[in-house]
Design a protein around this motif. Sequence first.
Motif, PDB file in Angstrom:
ATOM      1  N   THR A  87     -16.010  -7.596  25.776  1.00  0.00           N
ATOM      2  CA  THR A  87     -15.985  -6.137  25.846  1.00  0.00           C
ATOM      3  C   THR A  87     -17.067  -5.546  24.944  1.00  0.00           C
ATOM      4  OG1 THR A  87     -13.620  -6.041  26.330  1.00  0.00           O
ATOM      5  CG2 THR A  87     -14.620  -4.064  25.387  1.00  0.00           C
ATOM      6  N   ARG A  88     -17.859  -4.640  25.507  1.00  0.00           N
ATOM      7  CA  ARG A  88     -18.896  -3.944  24.749  1.00  0.00           C
ATOM      8  C   ARG A  88     -18.806  -2.451  25.042  1.00  0.00           C
ATOM      9  NH1 ARG A  88     -24.496  -7.303  25.253  1.00  0.00           N
ATOM     10  NH2 ARG A  88     -24.976  -5.917  23.522  1.00  0.00           N
ATOM     11  N   MET A  89     -19.311  -1.651  24.134  1.00  0.00           N
ATOM     12  CA  MET A  89     -19.359  -0.207  24.318  1.00  0.00           C
ATOM     13  C   MET A  89     -20.669   0.174  25.011  1.00  0.00           C
ATOM     14  SD  MET A  89     -16.524   0.820  23.275  1.00  0.00           S
ATOM     15  CE  MET A  89     -15.148   0.124  22.369  1.00  0.00           C
ATOM     16  N   GLY A  90     -20.548   0.708  26.228  1.00  0.00           N
ATOM     17  CA  GLY A  90     -21.743   0.986  27.004  1.00  0.00           C
ATOM     18  C   GLY A  90     -22.118   2.454  27.116  1.00  0.00           C
ATOM     19  N   PHE A  91     -21.169   3.348  26.809  1.00  0.00           N
ATOM     20  CA  PHE A  91     -21.490   4.771  26.920  1.00  0.00           C
ATOM     21  C   PHE A  91     -20.942   5.525  25.717  1.00  0.00           C
ATOM     22  CE2 PHE A  91     -17.328   4.467  29.028  1.00  0.00           C
ATOM     23  CZ  PHE A  91     -16.640   5.539  28.487  1.00  0.00           C
ATOM     24  N   ALA A  92     -21.495   6.721  25.512  1.00  0.00           N
ATOM     25  CA  ALA A  92     -21.059   7.559  24.393  1.00  0.00           C
ATOM     26  C   ALA A  92     -21.113   9.021  24.791  1.00  0.00           C
ATOM     27  CB  ALA A  92     -21.943   7.322  23.169  1.00  0.00           C
ATOM     28  N   PHE A  93     -20.015   9.708  24.588  1.00  0.00           N
ATOM     29  CA  PHE A  93     -19.993  11.170  24.686  1.00  0.00           C
ATOM     30  C   PHE A  93     -20.187  11.719  23.268  1.00  0.00           C
ATOM     31  CE2 PHE A  93     -17.484  10.386  28.635  1.00  0.00           C
ATOM     32  CZ  PHE A  93     -18.245  11.155  29.493  1.00  0.00           C
ATOM     33  N   ILE A  94     -21.118  12.651  23.119  1.00  0.00           N
ATOM     34  CA  ILE A  94     -21.509  13.138  21.797  1.00  0.00           C
ATOM     35  C   ILE A  94     -21.342  14.652  21.744  1.00  0.00           C
ATOM     36  CG2 ILE A  94     -23.419  13.290  20.148  1.00  0.00           C
ATOM     37  CD1 ILE A  94     -24.547  10.736  21.557  1.00  0.00           C
ATOM     38  N   LYS A  95     -20.688  15.135  20.704  1.00  0.00           N
ATOM     39  CA  LYS A  95     -20.467  16.578  20.581  1.00  0.00           C
ATOM     40  C   LYS A  95     -21.786  17.304  20.393  1.00  0.00           C
ATOM     41  CE  LYS A  95     -17.993  20.180  18.067  1.00  0.00           C
ATOM     42  NZ  LYS A  95     -17.127  20.515  16.908  1.00  0.00           N
ATOM     43  N   ALA A  96     -22.002  18.337  21.240  1.00  0.00           N
ATOM     44  CA  ALA A  96     -23.225  19.132  21.163  1.00  0.00           C
ATOM     45  C   ALA A  96     -22.981  20.501  20.545  1.00  0.00           C
ATOM     46  CB  ALA A  96     -23.837  19.299  22.552  1.00  0.00           C
TER      47      ALA A  96
END
Length: 262
Positions: free
Chosen positions: A87-96
């Motif tokens: 398992t790897r982390m492939g995406f990120a939602f980032i606060k704008a």
Amino acid sequence: MARKAKKNNRIERVLWLLVLIVLGGVSLFLSIRYLLQQEQEKKASEARYTAFGITMPSGYDIHGIDVSSHQRSIAWPEVKAMEVDGTRMGFAFIKASEGLNDADKKFKTNFESAKAAGMICGAYHFFLATKSGKDQAANFIRQAGLQKGDLPPVVDIEQLYGVKPELMRTRLKEWLQAVEAHYGIKPIIYTYADFYNRNLGKKFNDYPLWVAHYLEPEKPRVGREWTFWQHSETGRVNGIITAVDCNVFNGDSTAFRQLLLQ
């Protein structure tokens, strides 16, 4: 005249002294802030965990995180490289952004660094039900700058703040319509399962849903289809000092690619 000239000279010396004190104070502040930033970055790059610290839900291939300035400095190459049992982390939602004018102070750094590390990125706006939806959409659009290959825009709605649900829904709809008109894609709604069921429901079923529901082993309990599931807020990921929210995508790699901005 001589006495007046001496007085003017004294005033001028005092003013210059005050300028030097202010400049020295600013320089000291900037130096301290730089050193603290360097220390945070060092700690982030050295943050290592043998596991994600949580039970990952089975049956999902695409995992990711969401972050804001609360995570402080992040060593994104370490985030991308971490792998536990395949398992790897492939995406990120980032606060704008948040509300009418606020921008997350880490957004630009996080977004650019995460993309450079190979993460698929998205941006989200923290919605205040007390404010105009159109004006909040304008704030998000100013800050986010999403492009082809990024995840769709996200609105994070979690509380009413004393606003009647009907007014909240009107303002939220304004945000969604304005952002969709700008990007040409339906935004994603992020919220808790209970909040969605009580305050949004069928009127927003046309929008993709990113639902937060913790302590569920297999899937969130929400009465509609969902696209992302935030299953924990206590994950541990290399390169991040603090705990972090962990998510899964409800679909395969083909569906994930189709979701991105074209």
